[in-house]
Design an enzyme around this catalytic site. Structure first.
Site, short mmCIF file in Angstrom:
data_model
loop_
_atom_site.label_atom_id
_atom_site.label_comp_id
_atom_site.label_asym_id
_atom_site.label_seq_id
_atom_site.Cartn_x
_atom_site.Cartn_y
_atom_site.Cartn_z
N GLU A 142 9.90 5.68 -10.19
CA GLU A 142 9.72 6.24 -11.56
C GLU A 142 9.74 7.77 -11.69
O GLU A 142 9.87 8.05 -13.04
CB GLU A 142 8.20 5.72 -11.74
N LYS A 198 -0.63 -4.12 -3.43
CA LYS A 198 -2.10 -3.48 -2.87
C LYS A 198 -2.30 -2.09 -3.84
O LYS A 198 -1.65 -1.18 -3.29
CB LYS A 198 -2.21 -3.31 -1.37
N SER A 231 0.73 -1.27 -0.05
CA SER A 231 0.01 -0.01 -0.02
C SER A 231 0.80 1.08 -0.01
O SER A 231 1.40 1.36 -1.02
CB SER A 231 -0.95 -0.21 1.29
#
Length: 470
Positions: A310, A324, A299
């Site tokens: 990224e 998740k 999460s």
């Protein structure tokens, strides 16, 4: 043995019974008052009203109206077949609200319901659950001998949670291990201290975030300032076994490491509308960074990992994360009960939905097999001539510590006796050759020390970081 939404820190399991259950790792907890009741003329509810009237009039005992209504709401939420959505009665809701900003009494692990089973997502660092040897992906079959098959995460949490000093025994099934394992755990107070850090040499610091709780971003900022004063030139950020937590904390912490204006993550609602969350770059965390992740990173931890990977080209080291990729909100009813439900997907900066897939590390590093050995109860008497899975585990533990029992098939032979005596002599224990009591406790202690010292994932992260620092 080692360090190791809805998911409540099971405090118990401890966490947010995070997990525990269910903190299921939600992130973000928004609460709004809800009016119970509504227009009785709504056609879609006529069948529900009729069923209630039939039972109230014809059932052979008086109805517990509150219980029946709570059951109806719970069934409605369970029909979503979403482990991160759940209904909590007043007591469970109270524990949920306290879970991100206080301390708890329990075992300190996060659980979730998956395919009708209660599964450990992650034990908390230093918790009774971690010390007893609970691992991610352990399936909890029974609590104190009572089957929890088919229970919701909330129901399981209520059984596992308890007062400090009391004992609870979990019967688990561990992937790759034959048979079941009984793990006795003494509940304790679980403080929500989420950031731990230290210098580990060559100007490198290691900081672990265990959950994303109310003060995590402040704790991290304070720890980084402290470490910079000690000469920190590069950082290994450890998100292993971090089940997640509050969304605002994930945003604040991610903003420390991602350049201003860069995307941290995106949220997509059911209509396909996408909202981007961008870095405000708070703090002065402008130094080389490597992030550690594993299957217990879930999460909010995955939001942070995806953001730095990224949008800031930060390398990830370890194992694939939990996976998740949904967002939850919680709404309260006037009576103090609560419903928590999934409202949207979250995506990485490049639009990847990692739900049930996880995030792959740039450098995959597995852990030695002995990291996953099951817990051994010191009350067991393992001696010559016995044969069992527990004996097999004891032999594997001895082998990991440099002793050679000659076999690891679970049969306690002469050589196993001799190696146990050798271990006992080296640790000033009576040389009985029996694997029990103080001997078992000392073997577990030594194995934990080895695990903490020999960390191939951390070693790889340091290696990568040193290249980044040049």
């Amino acid at each position: 043995m080692k360090r190791f939404n809805f998911i409540l820190l099971l405090v118990i399991l401890v966490f947010l019974s995070v997990g525990i259950t269910a903190f299921a790792l939600s992130f973000g907890k928004e609460t709004h008052p809800v009016v119970i009741g509504g227009n009785g003329d709504r056609e879609e509810f006529q069948k529900l009203y009729k069923a209630y009237d039939i039972l109230k009039k014809g059932y052979y005992e008086d109805l517990d109206e509150s219980k029946v209504i709570n059951g109806a709401i719970n069934g409605m939420v369970q029909s979503l077949n979403d482990p991160y959505s759940a209904y909590m009665d007043e007591e469970a809701a109270k524990q949920f609200h306290h879970s991100v900003s206080s301390s708890f009494e329990g075992i300190g692990a996060e659980i979730q319901e998956k395919d009708g089973h209660i599964v450990i997502v992650s034990p908390l660092k230093g918790s009774p659950a971690e010390k007893a040897g609970l691992k991610p992906k352990d399936v909890v079959l029974m609590v104190d001998g009572k089957s929890i098959q088919g229970m919701s995460s909330t129901e399981a949490v209520m059984l596992i949670r308890g007062e400090k000093g009391t004992k609870v025994e979990l019967t688990i099934q561990r992937p790759g291990v034959e048979g079941t394992i009984k793990i006795p755990i003494i509940r304790d107070e679980i403080p929500v201290e989420t950031v731990h850090g230290e210098m580990i040499g060559d100007g490198i610091a290691k900081v672990q975030i265990t959950t994303f709780s109310t003060n995590s971003s402040k704790e991290l900022a304070d720890k980084l300032n402290e470490l910079q004063k000690k000469g920190m030139k590069g950082l290994v950020l450890d998100l292993r076994q971090n089940p997640g937590g509050l969304l605002d904390q994930a945003v604040a912490i991610s903003s420390m490491f991602v350049p201003e204006g860069k995307i941290l993550f995106k949220v997509e609602d059911r209509n396909g509308n996408i909202k981007e969350y961008k870095s405000e770059h708070k703090g002065n965390a402008d130094f080389p960074l490597v992030v550690l992740i594993d299957s217990g990173s879930a999460s909010a931890s995955e939001i942070l990992a995806g953001a730095v990977k990224e949008s800031a080209d930060v390398p990830l080291v370890g194992q694939k994360s939990f996976g998740k990729g949904t967002v939850q909100t919680a709404q309260d009813f006037p009576d103090g009960s609560n419903v928590k439900f999934t409202t949207a997907k979250w995506l990485t900066p490049k639009g990847n939905w990692i739900h049930k897939k996880g995030i792959e590390p740039d450098y995959k590093v597995d852990l030695p097999d002995y990291y996953n050995l099951p817990y051994l109860d010191p009350k067991l008497d393992l001696k010559q001539g016995t044969s069992s899975n527990e004996v097999k585990t004891a032999q594997q533990m001895l082998s990991a510590l440099g002793y050679n029992p000659g076999r690891t098939d679970g049969f306690y032979d002469d050589q196993t006796v001799e190696q146990v005596k050798k271990f006992q002599a080296a640790n000033n224990l009576p040389q009985s050759g029996v694997f029990t009591g103080k001997t078992t406790e000392k073997v577990i202690e030594k194995l934990q020390e080895k695990i903490m010292k020999d960390d191939p994932q951390l070693a790889k992260a340091v290696e990568v970081l040193k290249k980044e620092m040049k």
